[in-house]
Design a protein around this motif. Structure first.
Motif, PDB file in Angstrom:
ATOM      1  N   TYR A   1      88.464  32.674  16.038  1.00  0.00           N
ATOM      2  CA  TYR A   1      87.252  32.903  15.245  1.00  0.00           C
ATOM      3  C   TYR A   1      86.682  34.238  15.702  1.00  0.00           C
ATOM      4  CZ  TYR A   1      82.731  32.486  13.044  1.00  0.00           C
ATOM      5  OH  TYR A   1      81.626  32.738  12.268  1.00  0.00           O
ATOM      6  N   ILE A   2      86.512  35.185  14.775  1.00  0.00           N
ATOM      7  CA  ILE A   2      86.032  36.529  15.129  1.00  0.00           C
ATOM      8  C   ILE A   2      84.515  36.473  15.315  1.00  0.00           C
ATOM      9  CG2 ILE A   2      86.002  38.990  14.530  1.00  0.00           C
ATOM     10  CD1 ILE A   2      88.886  37.881  14.766  1.00  0.00           C
ATOM     11  N   LEU A   3      84.090  36.525  16.600  1.00  0.00           N
ATOM     12  CA  LEU A   3      82.654  36.484  16.916  1.00  0.00           C
ATOM     13  C   LEU A   3      81.984  37.804  16.564  1.00  0.00           C
ATOM     14  CD1 LEU A   3      82.962  34.803  20.425  1.00  0.00           C
ATOM     15  CD2 LEU A   3      82.009  33.744  18.377  1.00  0.00           C
TER      16      LEU A   3
ATOM     17  N   GLY B   1      91.676  46.364  20.205  1.00  0.00           N
ATOM     18  CA  GLY B   1      90.432  46.787  20.849  1.00  0.00           C
ATOM     19  C   GLY B   1      89.221  46.682  19.932  1.00  0.00           C
ATOM     20  N   GLY B   2      88.060  46.409  20.555  1.00  0.00           N
ATOM     21  CA  GLY B   2      86.815  46.326  19.790  1.00  0.00           C
ATOM     22  C   GLY B   2      86.591  44.987  19.138  1.00  0.00           C
ATOM     23  N   THR B   3      87.238  43.934  19.687  1.00  0.00           N
ATOM     24  CA  THR B   3      87.161  42.597  19.087  1.00  0.00           C
ATOM     25  C   THR B   3      86.702  41.568  20.117  1.00  0.00           C
ATOM     26  OG1 THR B   3      89.134  43.234  17.825  1.00  0.00           O
ATOM     27  CG2 THR B   3      88.455  40.956  17.665  1.00  0.00           C
ATOM     28  N   LEU B   4      85.792  40.697  19.683  1.00  0.00           N
ATOM     29  CA  LEU B   4      85.309  39.590  20.516  1.00  0.00           C
ATOM     30  C   LEU B   4      85.635  38.310  19.766  1.00  0.00           C
ATOM     31  CD1 LEU B   4      83.525  39.181  23.145  1.00  0.00           C
ATOM     32  CD2 LEU B   4      81.577  39.009  21.607  1.00  0.00           C
ATOM     33  N   ILE B   5      86.417  37.435  20.369  1.00  0.00           N
ATOM     34  CA  ILE B   5      86.823  36.235  19.634  1.00  0.00           C
ATOM     35  C   ILE B   5      86.619  34.964  20.458  1.00  0.00           C
ATOM     36  CG2 ILE B   5      88.632  37.585  18.474  1.00  0.00           C
ATOM     37  CD1 ILE B   5      90.668  35.746  19.846  1.00  0.00           C
ATOM     38  N   LEU B   6      86.486  33.846  19.744  1.00  0.00           N
ATOM     39  CA  LEU B   6      86.573  32.534  20.370  1.00  0.00           C
ATOM     40  C   LEU B   6      87.927  31.952  19.994  1.00  0.00           C
ATOM     41  CD1 LEU B   6      84.087  29.874  21.157  1.00  0.00           C
ATOM     42  CD2 LEU B   6      86.062  29.135  19.833  1.00  0.00           C
ATOM     43  N   GLU B   7      88.686  31.577  21.012  1.00  0.00           N
ATOM     44  CA  GLU B   7      90.034  31.062  20.791  1.00  0.00           C
ATOM     45  C   GLU B   7      90.085  29.590  21.162  1.00  0.00           C
ATOM     46  OE1 GLU B   7      93.686  33.396  21.827  1.00  0.00           O
ATOM     47  OE2 GLU B   7      93.815  31.928  23.455  1.00  0.00           O
ATOM     48  N   THR B   8      90.602  28.781  20.245  1.00  0.00           N
ATOM     49  CA  THR B   8      90.890  27.372  20.516  1.00  0.00           C
ATOM     50  C   THR B   8      92.402  27.242  20.532  1.00  0.00           C
ATOM     51  OG1 THR B   8      88.894  26.740  19.297  1.00  0.00           O
ATOM     52  CG2 THR B   8      90.523  25.003  19.708  1.00  0.00           C
TER      53      THR B   8
ATOM     54  N   SER C   1      80.914  24.813  21.754  1.00  0.00           N
ATOM     55  CA  SER C   1      80.555  26.124  22.306  1.00  0.00           C
ATOM     56  C   SER C   1      79.440  26.693  21.446  1.00  0.00           C
ATOM     57  CB  SER C   1      81.754  27.078  22.260  1.00  0.00           C
ATOM     58  OG  SER C   1      82.806  26.590  23.060  1.00  0.00           O
ATOM     59  N   VAL C   2      78.333  27.079  22.084  1.00  0.00           N
ATOM     60  CA  VAL C   2      77.232  27.710  21.342  1.00  0.00           C
ATOM     61  C   VAL C   2      77.548  29.199  21.246  1.00  0.00           C
ATOM     62  CG1 VAL C   2      74.741  28.053  21.185  1.00  0.00           C
ATOM     63  CG2 VAL C   2      75.631  26.012  22.338  1.00  0.00           C
ATOM     64  N   ILE C   3      77.728  29.699  20.020  1.00  0.00           N
ATOM     65  CA  ILE C   3      78.146  31.100  19.850  1.00  0.00           C
ATOM     66  C   ILE C   3      76.997  32.012  19.427  1.00  0.00           C
ATOM     67  CG2 ILE C   3      80.581  30.571  19.447  1.00  0.00           C
ATOM     68  CD1 ILE C   3      80.017  31.014  16.396  1.00  0.00           C
ATOM     69  N   ASP C   4      75.859  31.427  19.055  1.00  0.00           N
ATOM     70  CA  ASP C   4      74.696  32.251  18.699  1.00  0.00           C
ATOM     71  C   ASP C   4      73.439  31.376  18.678  1.00  0.00           C
ATOM     72  OD1 ASP C   4      73.541  34.661  18.185  1.00  0.00           O
ATOM     73  OD2 ASP C   4      74.060  34.732  16.057  1.00  0.00           O
ATOM     74  N   GLY C   5      72.300  31.993  18.980  1.00  0.00           N
ATOM     75  CA  GLY C   5      71.022  31.300  18.880  1.00  0.00           C
ATOM     76  C   GLY C   5      70.771  30.342  20.032  1.00  0.00           C
ATOM     77  N   LYS C   6      69.769  29.469  19.820  1.00  0.00           N
ATOM     78  CA  LYS C   6      69.436  28.484  20.857  1.00  0.00           C
ATOM     79  C   LYS C   6      68.818  27.254  20.210  1.00  0.00           C
ATOM     80  CE  LYS C   6      65.021  30.708  21.834  1.00  0.00           C
ATOM     81  NZ  LYS C   6      64.161  31.348  22.836  1.00  0.00           N
ATOM     82  N   GLY C   7      68.745  26.191  20.997  1.00  0.00           N
ATOM     83  CA  GLY C   7      68.190  24.935  20.499  1.00  0.00           C
ATOM     84  C   GLY C   7      68.351  23.867  21.549  1.00  0.00           C
ATOM     85  N   SER C   8      68.662  22.647  21.107  1.00  0.00           N
ATOM     86  CA  SER C   8      68.836  21.549  22.066  1.00  0.00           C
ATOM     87  C   SER C   8      69.815  20.528  21.517  1.00  0.00           C
ATOM     88  CB  SER C   8      67.492  20.874  22.348  1.00  0.00           C
ATOM     89  OG  SER C   8      67.001  20.242  21.167  1.00  0.00           O
ATOM     90  N   ILE C   9      70.387  19.766  22.442  1.00  0.00           N
ATOM     91  CA  ILE C   9      71.175  18.587  22.076  1.00  0.00           C
ATOM     92  C   ILE C   9      70.553  17.404  22.808  1.00  0.00           C
ATOM     93  CG2 ILE C   9      72.951  19.166  23.837  1.00  0.00           C
ATOM     94  CD1 ILE C   9      74.889  17.508  21.939  1.00  0.00           C
ATOM     95  N   ASP C  10      70.104  16.425  22.038  1.00  0.00           N
ATOM     96  CA  ASP C  10      69.412  15.257  22.600  1.00  0.00           C
ATOM     97  C   ASP C  10      68.339  15.661  23.613  1.00  0.00           C
ATOM     98  OD1 ASP C  10      70.902  13.666  20.977  1.00  0.00           O
ATOM     99  OD2 ASP C  10      72.281  12.958  22.517  1.00  0.00           O
ATOM    100  N   GLY C  11      67.608  16.710  23.257  1.00  0.00           N
ATOM    101  CA  GLY C  11      66.487  17.141  24.083  1.00  0.00           C
ATOM    102  C   GLY C  11      66.840  18.068  25.241  1.00  0.00           C
ATOM    103  N   ILE C  12      68.149  18.296  25.480  1.00  0.00           N
ATOM    104  CA  ILE C  12      68.574  19.217  26.558  1.00  0.00           C
ATOM    105  C   ILE C  12      68.724  20.617  25.961  1.00  0.00           C
ATOM    106  CG2 ILE C  12      70.382  19.743  28.245  1.00  0.00           C
ATOM    107  CD1 ILE C  12      71.131  16.689  28.047  1.00  0.00           C
ATOM    108  N   ALA C  13      68.047  21.596  26.561  1.00  0.00           N
ATOM    109  CA  ALA C  13      68.077  22.962  26.025  1.00  0.00           C
ATOM    110  C   ALA C  13      69.482  23.553  26.142  1.00  0.00           C
ATOM    111  CB  ALA C  13      67.084  23.839  26.785  1.00  0.00           C
ATOM    112  N   ILE C  14      69.928  24.193  25.052  1.00  0.00           N
ATOM    113  CA  ILE C  14      71.213  24.907  25.055  1.00  0.00           C
ATOM    114  C   ILE C  14      71.027  26.245  24.356  1.00  0.00           C
ATOM    115  CG2 ILE C  14      72.803  22.938  25.219  1.00  0.00           C
ATOM    116  CD1 ILE C  14      73.015  22.922  22.162  1.00  0.00           C
TER     117      ILE C  14
END
Length: 315
Positions: free
Chosen positions: A122-124, A180-187, A275-288
């Motif tokens: 996934y091209i981040l 070069g010049g690429t940031l990716i998430l790899e599964t 994997s959190v790839i952008d922004g912020k929030g929570s899961i079941d009240g735990i900050a991520i």
């Protein structure tokens, strides 16, 4: 399910220094990195070459491979002697070598019983005119061999332009390279088997890196048939979540989830990796926030994602 196993497993990533790496894992994700040539964050890994530790909770300090060995109930009692998946964030400041991966059958016979390697990208983020290598232009196996042995790289390699948000499934036998010049998430499958076909004649400590020409020729599929990953992407939108299935194959399903508000979901798989790839929030009240990686164990049931964030989920 016991209270001990009904907890979110947050992991500490393992960083890797490499010839082609940069600083974006620090600049974009705020990780501590060992140097200005850090190319890989092994974010969810139980591999010998990088085994993540649990960061919090009852299993704090234990490795992911240890959990797989001793607490298989967390993963729905899945069979197998190895945790099946490996999640990486890759910062390619320079071009990676041209590579190909074997399938399970070839790796088992030729690499001490290892898994083969099916992976997806996934091209981040990427530079404005960035591109990647996926596939080749040889008509058949004989031409693959000829082009490689004669070093006709410009003719052989298939380069395609990319943009942020693109997605690619890389099956075994596919010639590929992140440029070069690429940031990716790899599964990917939990394997570290890579055959290097060509490395631009670069030197490390005055010597060229090892190539694996014979094995590469063995496993490269010819002719290359491009499958359009984009045509298979399925997006389902609702008030609080846009859920996009990026790929579903025999090794993994990968989804992108954009949360805008409060989304209630159900963990009904053997396990789910996030994997959190952008922004912020929570899961079941735990900050991520961006850069967090965690596993929801088997039997976790309903969970609540809240905030403004984008996540990659795999299972």
């Amino acid at each position: 399910m016991s209270k001990q196993t009904k907890q979110i497993i947050f992991l500490k990533p393992v960083m890797k220094e490499v010839l082609w790496g940069g600083t974006r894992l620090r600049d974009d994700f705020h990780y501590d990195i060992p140097s200005d040539h850090t190319g890989e964050c092994w974010a969810v890994s139980a591999h010998d070459h990088g085994d993540c530790e649990v960061a919090t909770g009852a299993f704090k300090g234990q490795t992911l491979s240890g959990l797989w060995k001793n607490h298989r109930e967390i993963f729905g009692n899945l069979e197998g002697n190895r945790f099946p998946l490996l999640i990486k964030i890759i910062d390619a400041k320079q071009d990676l070598s041209i590579q190909v991966h074997p399938d399970d059958e070839y790796a088992k016979l030729n690499e001490n019983g290892s898994f083969g390697k099916t992976e997806c990208w996934y091209i981040l983020d990427c530079d404005k005119d960035a591109s990647i290598v996926v596939g080749h232009n040889a008509k058949n196996k004989e031409e693959v061999k000829q082009m490689i042995l004669e070093g006709r790289w410009n003719e052989f390699i298939r380069t395609i332009p990319i943009k942020k948000g693109d997605f690619f499934q890389i099956n075994p036998g596919t010639v590929h390279a992140i440029k070069g010049g690429t940031l990716i998430l790899e599964t990917q499958q939990n394997s570290d088997i890579t055959y290097r076909v060509y490395d631009y004649d670069r030197l490390t400590d005055g010597k060229p890196r090892e190539l694996h020409i014979e094995k590469s020729i063995d496993v490269i599929e010819a002719p290359f048939e491009a499958e359009s990953a984009s045509s298979k992407r399925e997006l389902v939108k609702s008030d609080c979540i846009d859920n996009e299935t990026l790929v579903s194959c025999s090794y993994y399903t990968v989804e992108k989830q954009d949360i805008h508000g409060t989304a209630k979901l159900n963990q009904d798989k053997n396990f789910k990796i996030y994997s959190v790839i952008d922004g912020k929030g929570s899961i079941d009240g735990i900050a991520i926030k961006k850069g967090a990686h965690f596993i929801l164990p088997h039997g976790y049931g309903e969970y609540c994602l809240e905030g403004n964030m984008s996540l990659i989920c795999s299972y």
